[in-house]
Design an enzyme around this catalytic site. Structure first.
Site, PDB file in Angstrom:
ATOM      1  N   HIS A   1       3.707  -2.359   3.005  1.00 25.08           N
ATOM      2  CA  HIS A   1       3.724  -0.993   2.481  1.00 25.08           C
ATOM      3  C   HIS A   1       5.041  -0.705   1.763  1.00 25.08           C
ATOM      4  CE1 HIS A   1       0.733  -0.937   5.714  1.00 25.08           C
ATOM      5  NE2 HIS A   1       0.169   0.089   5.096  1.00 25.08           N
TER       6      HIS A   1
ATOM      7  N   ASP B   1       0.817  -1.212   0.000  1.00 31.00           N
ATOM      8  CA  ASP B   1       0.000   0.000   0.000  1.00 31.00           C
ATOM      9  C   ASP B   1       0.855   1.269   0.000  1.00 31.00           C
ATOM     10  OD1 ASP B   1      -2.049  -1.795   0.284  1.00 31.00           O
ATOM     11  OD2 ASP B   1      -2.892  -0.882   2.100  1.00 31.00           O
TER      12      ASP B   1
END
Length: 363
Positions: free
Chosen positions: A324, A170
């Site tokens: 991430h 992400d």
């Protein structure tokens, strides 16, 4: 002579069928004349309140009548030979009322508890009317159109004996660290899904990393345009207006499509995983599925490489791992991948995209 013939014809009775029986009607040959000839005395209906309770007896419709299947309300309606007439008691009449129309919002019905959230059906609002009787003062609610509620199937892929894992990243692209993540994935032949932030694609060479990721077989999805910045407090689309929520998704798609030249994947992940009712109402029609996760690597909190590795190595067949490549320094994430991927690979695991994972039976 013609006038005489006409008058003679007019004086002849009309032979009609009344309530299934033959009847001759004389005089002006009206419905009223038919009633007199038949001896039928219809009972008037009642005046009722908006809730159906009686206000005044015999103050409703005085009778009910049809001529050849057509409703008539005038006793002076003319009849002709061959007409089929039905006459009966009058019906109830509802008191005058004030009516307020309201919308009944549709609500998504949740089924299951898996990390893949698939929307089935299109929501449609219903309608409700509130009547207030002008005579009685009685208030009643009536649903005039039921809402159509879509179903959110929260499903899990049944991968059987296939040892597959979906790595998801992400908040990128983010400077060179997205490139470093891609380097590690390439070294182990791993495929992943990148949930990108639209305005990150548009800065710091973000487009280059998205192009590279797509070219290397990774799935590119949107994670919103600016991670619900502003009224969404960078955490929750639910804090935003309907128009803002729609823009977050549509602009996220547009940022991807401007770089790849192809339609963006309709697989989506909400900022913070906040996929509540208002968010579903706004963006449900825009997406194919919303993706949660089974394993949170915790890398967003930078807990140390070993802690991230431990989470990754706890993965199981069919699991979705949250990581991430953006949102700050992700050097711990890169180092953890260098340790965890070869370990999992030795156990026979393969790393696939969300689209590939969703090809398995979902239940």
């Amino acid at each position: 002579m013609a006038l005489g013939v006409f008058l003679f014809a007019q004086s002849l009775p009309a032979a009609i069928t009344l309530n299934g029986s033959t009847l001759e009607v004389r005089g002006d040959k009206t419905v009223e004349d038919a009633l007199k000839a038949s001896g039928i005395r219809p009972k008037p209906g009642d005046l009722v309140a908006v809730d159906g309770s009686l206000l005044e007896a015999d103050k409703g419709k005085p009778f009910h009548a049809t001529i050849n299947g057509q409703d008539v309300s005038d006793l002076k309606a003319k009849l002709a030979s061959g007409d089929i007439v039905e006459i009966g008691n009058g019906g109830s009449v509802e008191e005058p009322s004030d009516v307020v129309e309201e919308v009944i919002p549709w609500e998504a019905q949740q089924e299951g508890d898996g990390a893949i959230h698939i929307i089935e059906g299109t929501g449609q609002d219903g309608k409700k009317s509130t009547k207030t009787g002008k005579t009685s003062g009685i208030v009643v609610d009536q649903v005039t159109q039921e809402p159509v509620n879509p179903v959110i199937r929260n499903v899990t892929p049944d991968v059987g004996d296939d040892k597959v894992i979906a790595l998801t990243f992400d908040d990128g692209p983010w400077a060179e660290q997205t490139g470093a993540v891609l380097d590690v994935l390439a070294a182990y032949g791993a495929k992943a899904t990148f949930f990108t932030v639209g305005d990150r694609i548009e800065q710091d060479h973000g487009a280059e990393y998205v192009k590279r990721a797509a070219a290397e077989g990774h799935q590119i999805c949107t994670h919103s345009y600016d991670h619900a910045r502003g009224s969404g407090k960078s955490t929750n689309l639910g804090f935003m207006s309907h128009e803002e929520r729609v823009a977050e998704v549509e602009k996220g798609y547009a940022a991807i499509e401007a770089v790849t030249g192809t339609e963006a994947s309709r697989v989506f992940r909400t900022p913070g995983g906040n996929f509540g009712p208002e968010v579903i109402r706004s963006i449900g029609p825009l997406i194919k599925a919303e993706i949660g996760w089974n394993i949170d690597s915790g890398d967003w909190n930078r807990p140390g490489v070993d802690a991230i590795v431990e989470q990754l190595e706890n993965a199981w067949p069919g699991s979705i791992v949250l990581m991430h490549d953006g949102g700050g320094d992700r050097s711990q994430t890169v180092e953890a991948l260098k340790t965890a991927l070869p370990c999992l690979e030795e156990q026979g695991y393969r790393f696939i995209t969300m689209d590939e994972l969703m090809q398995y039976p979902l239940s």
